[in-house]
Scaffold this active site. Structure first.
Site, mmCIF file in Angstrom:
data_model
loop_
_atom_site.group_PDB
_atom_site.id
_atom_site.type_symbol
_atom_site.label_atom_id
_atom_site.label_comp_id
_atom_site.label_asym_id
_atom_site.label_seq_id
_atom_site.Cartn_x
_atom_site.Cartn_y
_atom_site.Cartn_z
ATOM 1 N N GLY A 183 -12.998 -3.596 1.364
ATOM 2 C CA GLY A 183 -14.103 -4.337 0.762
ATOM 3 C C GLY A 183 -15.286 -3.391 0.558
ATOM 4 C CG ASP A 243 -12.561 -7.618 -0.859
ATOM 5 O OD1 ASP A 243 -11.436 -7.217 -0.526
ATOM 6 O OD2 ASP A 243 -13.549 -7.556 -0.104
ATOM 7 C CG MET A 252 -9.379 -5.486 8.624
ATOM 8 S SD MET A 252 -8.549 -7.046 8.346
ATOM 9 C CE MET A 252 -8.399 -7.658 10.008
ATOM 10 C CD GLU A 253 -5.609 -1.879 8.637
ATOM 11 O OE1 GLU A 253 -6.186 -1.411 7.631
ATOM 12 O OE2 GLU A 253 -5.347 -3.080 8.770
ATOM 13 C CD GLU A 284 -2.855 -1.375 2.288
ATOM 14 O OE1 GLU A 284 -4.040 -1.709 2.142
ATOM 15 O OE2 GLU A 284 -2.321 -1.276 3.411
HETATM 16 N N1 ADE Z 1 -9.602 -5.056 3.211
HETATM 17 C C1 ADE Z 1 -9.862 -5.344 1.922
HETATM 18 N N2 ADE Z 1 -10.956 -6.110 1.795
HETATM 19 C C2 ADE Z 1 -11.429 -6.302 3.052
HETATM 20 C C3 ADE Z 1 -12.509 -7.028 3.581
HETATM 21 N N3 ADE Z 1 -13.346 -7.706 2.795
HETATM 22 N N4 ADE Z 1 -12.674 -7.031 4.933
HETATM 23 C C4 ADE Z 1 -11.816 -6.360 5.728
HETATM 24 N N5 ADE Z 1 -10.760 -5.677 5.280
HETATM 25 C C5 ADE Z 1 -10.565 -5.640 3.949
#
Ligand code: ADE
Length: 237
Positions: free
Chosen positions: A79, A201, A177-178, A13
């Protein structure tokens, strides 16, 4: 003098940004490597914080205490929680919230995301940084950015039921997640921040398949936006 802290959870990243930096000096703190120098002339500190909320929060505190950054940006993948956001599109976070913080059994006012003792439920990004980031995203990939909320938790989301629950609880556009931990820590330190995320995703049953394929593309696209934003912050003086 402005100094921008740039945080990615994973090296993919921020790798591109590190390669573009000049006048670099390297410092280790709390198990993280901080690259201080200039990006597009702007003084910056680039760092890989590691995955998850605790790593992210620690990293912001070090950036504030040891490097005296004046602004923070979190760049990376996420996501999608929104049918209109496709892989490769951008979310510019105007606020960030925890989707896995839930104390409602103690008090019905503690809805998901609410941290007891904190006056706000979602941490607001700096408006000027949001505008710079949105303009930068338009420069990189016109018509493919949305401004909205980011939902964070210590979980890779890959089931449609969980995805729907996060949408219902937080009304966020993407999950990662951050971001909320970075936002929380920056907010407590009164340091303006923004989160820039590119979609890797759909955070549903296809996520496990799509993520490895699109992670690198999305991460590099997001780094390109961060670089564009650094230019704009420098030009702003
Ligand atoms: N980072 C990228 N895709 C994610 C997902 N589906 N869940 C959590 N963090 C992500």
């Amino acid at each position: 003098m402005k100094k921008l802290g740039i945080i990615g959870a994973m090296s993919i990243e921020v790798e591109q940004l590190k390669e573009k930096m000049t006048d670099v000096s390297v410092t280790q703190r709390a198990g993280m490597t901080f690259y201080e120098g200039r990006l597009e002339q702007l003084p910056v500190v680039v760092v890989v914080c590691g995955v998850g909320k605790v790593n992210a929060a620690m990293c912001v505190q070090v950036l504030c205490d040891c490097f005296r950054v004046t602004h923070i940006v979190n760049t990376g993948v996420a996501g999608s929680l929104c049918a209109d956001l496709d892989i490769g599109d951008f979310v510019i976070g105007e606020s960030a919230i925890y989707h896995d913080f839930d104390c409602h059994v103690l008090n019905p006012h503690y809805v998901v995301g609410q941290v007891p003792g904190i006056a706000i439920r979602a941490f607001p990004a700096d408006k000027q940084l949001v505008n710079f980031a949105f303009d930068a995203a338009q420069t990189v990939y016109a018509g493919h950015a949305k401004i909205g909320r980011v939902a964070s938790g210590d979980q890779f989301v890959s089931q449609k039921e969980k995805k729907q629950q996060i949408i219902d609880d937080t009304q966020a556009l993407c999950t990662e997640m951050e971001g909320a931990a970075i936002a929380h820590t920056a907010w407590r330190n009164c340091v303006p921040f923004v989160i820039i995320r590119a979609i890797s995703d759909k955070a549903d049953d296809s996520a496990q398949m799509d993520y490895p394929t699109f992670e690198a593309i999305a991460a590099m696209r997001c780094a390109a936006v961060t670089c564009e934003m650094a230019k704009k912050i420098f030009q702003d003086g």
